[in-house]
Write a protein that holds these residues in place. Structure first.
Motif, PDB file in Angstrom:
ATOM      1  N   LYS A   6       0.825  -1.212   0.000  1.00 13.30           N
ATOM      2  CA  LYS A   6       0.000   0.000   0.000  1.00 13.30           C
ATOM      3  C   LYS A   6       0.868   1.275   0.000  1.00 13.30           C
ATOM      4  CE  LYS A   6      -4.198  -1.866   2.126  1.00 13.30           C
ATOM      5  NZ  LYS A   6      -5.125  -1.787   3.272  1.00 13.30           N
ATOM      6  N   LEU A  72      -7.897  11.138  -6.008  1.00 12.58           N
ATOM      7  CA  LEU A  72      -8.896  10.263  -5.378  1.00 12.58           C
ATOM      8  C   LEU A  72      -8.242   8.996  -4.843  1.00 12.58           C
ATOM      9  CD1 LEU A  72     -11.819  10.596  -7.966  1.00 12.58           C
ATOM     10  CD2 LEU A  72     -11.719  11.567  -5.659  1.00 12.58           C
ATOM     11  N   GLY A  73      -7.284   8.462  -5.578  1.00 11.50           N
ATOM     12  CA  GLY A  73      -6.582   7.257  -5.141  1.00 11.50           C
ATOM     13  C   GLY A  73      -5.795   7.502  -3.858  1.00 11.50           C
ATOM     14  N   GLY A  75      -6.490   9.785  -1.576  1.00  6.62           N
ATOM     15  CA  GLY A  75      -7.451   9.942  -0.494  1.00  6.62           C
ATOM     16  C   GLY A  75      -8.017   8.609  -0.030  1.00  6.62           C
ATOM     17  N   TRP A  76      -8.225   7.717  -0.971  1.00  7.94           N
ATOM     18  CA  TRP A  76      -8.824   6.417  -0.665  1.00  7.94           C
ATOM     19  C   TRP A  76      -7.821   5.461  -0.019  1.00  7.94           C
ATOM     20  CZ3 TRP A  76      -7.808   1.739  -3.552  1.00  7.94           C
ATOM     21  CH2 TRP A  76      -8.593   0.644  -3.135  1.00  7.94           C
ATOM     22  N   LEU A  77      -6.548   5.538  -0.451  1.00  5.87           N
ATOM     23  CA  LEU A  77      -5.545   4.563  -0.016  1.00  5.87           C
ATOM     24  C   LEU A  77      -4.560   5.135   0.999  1.00  5.87           C
ATOM     25  CD1 LEU A  77      -4.489   1.681  -0.538  1.00  5.87           C
ATOM     26  CD2 LEU A  77      -3.043   2.648  -2.348  1.00  5.87           C
ATOM     27  N   GLU A  79      -4.509   7.823   3.341  1.00  4.59           N
ATOM     28  CA  GLU A  79      -4.848   8.146   4.727  1.00  4.59           C
ATOM     29  C   GLU A  79      -5.134   6.893   5.562  1.00  4.59           C
ATOM     30  OE1 GLU A  79      -7.975  10.993   4.390  1.00  4.59           O
ATOM     31  OE2 GLU A  79      -6.746  12.310   3.135  1.00  4.59           O
ATOM     32  N   PRO A  80      -5.946   5.946   5.094  1.00  8.59           N
ATOM     33  CA  PRO A  80      -6.169   4.718   5.894  1.00  8.59           C
ATOM     34  C   PRO A  80      -4.890   3.944   6.155  1.00  8.59           C
ATOM     35  CG  PRO A  80      -7.819   4.934   4.162  1.00  8.59           C
ATOM     36  CD  PRO A  80      -6.790   5.964   3.895  1.00  8.59           C
TER      37      PRO A  80
END
Length: 427
Positions: A6, A72-73, A75-77, A79-80
């Motif tokens: 990731k 968008l990628g 933000g989606w990947l 931060e988590p």
């Protein structure tokens, strides 16, 4: 292992963001003419780059789509993933779960945003602006490949955006041509000169071109009072003596009065005049035009008719003055001085005391440009005429103020102002 993958994906997304941002700014900033020149020399990358520049609307949309997808990628990947890494650290501190979640989210959000903005956008943008040509050549092929893969989505989104734009009466990027006004071109020219891309002579030549179309023949003419002419009624001997003393190449020939110009005669005709008792056989036709004709139009007309001199007529049909091809060319290349011109005085001369001496016939436009002032000259052309508009009783010694300058008449002859001294007013 999963966290490592990731994190690697986050790094790749930041690199892709940098790629799209750099591509977008580079293809907007790069000069198309430079790429055309390189393509003409056989540069294959330049040919690919021209494909981008000739369809700028489409490829800018491709860049925007790429930036949006990578953002968008992240933000989606991103931060988590960072939150998962930070949780064990805060668990060791025995903080409440709510506090741990809030702090880890805040740190993860700031870190991803920082990396995205700095490494993905600001740094690539700065580099692309400074190295637009190199970046365009480097990234053109991968950008074209990506655009082909994403063609359906780019076509759909770009088409929808163009429909929306037209609804408000605007043109699309493809429909609007990039043109520059004269002021913009002057600014570009000035910046190029300051940056050392062009030298002072090149700067002055192009700058004079802009002024060239704004001037009329009346502004650059040799006035009627200073015309060197030959009279058809004078003897050949007298005419030859006059031609030798004045040393001009061509002379208008008049019939008793300067309003009656018959034609012109060339200096070389002297060799044929030994046994002649009249100038008449050697007189050539001379062009006559209205004094307010633009000098660009006059030059075209003189080239077409193979004429080196033109007589200017005022609104009443009288002779206002004459203009030669040399007078017109000097408006572009500056003063042209031949072997006899050392006897002529420059229109603006600097004196030892820091003042300047002007010829009375110096144009107001030249004075405005030279001294960076703005003397009103709607109805007159020369400094002598301007002085009379300020004081119609002006005489030798009269001082006139104009902006930050002071003008003093230092020489007059029969009511005509010959010399004017000028200096800046004391604070």
């Amino acid at each position: 292992m999963e966290i490592t993958i990731k994190l690697l994906a986050v790094a790749i997304l930041i690199v892709l963001t940098a790629f799209f941002v750099a591509s977008e700014f580079a293809i907007v900033k790069v000069r198309k003419t430079r790429m055309e020149a390189r393509a003409a020399e056989g540069d294959k990358k330049a040919e690919k780059s021209l494909k981008l520049l000739n369809n700028l609307d489409y490829y800018l949309s491709a860049c925007q789509l790429g930036i949006t997808i990578t953002a968008l990628g992240l933000g989606w990947l991103g931060e988590p993933t960072l939150e998962v890494l930070l949780h064990p650290v805060f668990d060791e501190l025995a903080l409440p779960p709510t506090v741990t979640g809030t702090i880890s989210f805040a740190i993860a959000f700031f870190t991803i945003t920082f990396l995205h903005v700095v490494l993905g956008e600001l740094a690539p943008k700065t580099i692309a602006i400074q190295k637009a040509e190199a970046i365009t050549l480097l990234l053109c092929r991968p950008l074209i490949l990506y655009s082909k893969l994403m063609y359906p989505l780019i076509w759909l989104l770009n088409g929808a955006a163009n429909i929306f734009v037209r609804m408000f009466g605007f043109q699309t990027a493809r429909e609007s041509d990039e043109v520059h006004s004269e002021d913009e071109l002057r600014h570009i020219l000035t910046q190029s000169y300051k940056q050392g891309e062009i030298n002072r002579s090149e700067y002055q030549y192009v700058d004079r071109i802009f002024e060239f179309d704004n001037r009329t023949a009346k502004e650059i003419m040799i006035p009627r009072t200073e015309m060197a002419v030959l009279d058809i009624q004078d003897s050949v001997t007298s005419s030859i003596r006059s031609m030798k003393s004045k040393r001009y190449t061509r002379y208008p020939v008049i019939e008793g009065d300067k309003d009656k110009v018959m034609g012109l005669i060339h200096m070389k005709e002297l060799v044929f005049m030994d046994d002649q008792d009249s100038l008449r056989p050697y007189i050539r036709p001379i062009m006559k035009v209205f004094e307010n004709v633009p000098i660009h139009d006059l030059l075209v007309k003189m080239k077409k008719e193979h004429s080196h001199m033109a007589v200017l007529l005022d609104e009443y049909g009288g002779t206002s003055g004459i203009v030669t091809v040399e007078d017109i060319l000097e408006e572009i290349v500056g003063e042209i001085r031949d072997e006899f011109d050392h006897e002529e005085e420059r229109e603006i001369r600097r004196l030892k005391n820091g003042h300047f001496l002007l010829e009375g016939k110096t144009s107001i436009q030249d004075i405005n440009e030279y001294f960076r002032v703005d003397l009103n000259h709607d109805d007159i052309d020369t400094i002598s005429g301007w002085i009379y508009t300020q004081d119609y009783d002006a005489s030798e010694g009269t001082i006139i103020q104009g902006g930050r300058l002071e003008f003093k008449i230092v020489d007059m002859e029969k009511g005509q102002i010959k010399k004017v001294e000028v200096w800046e007013k004391s604070p």
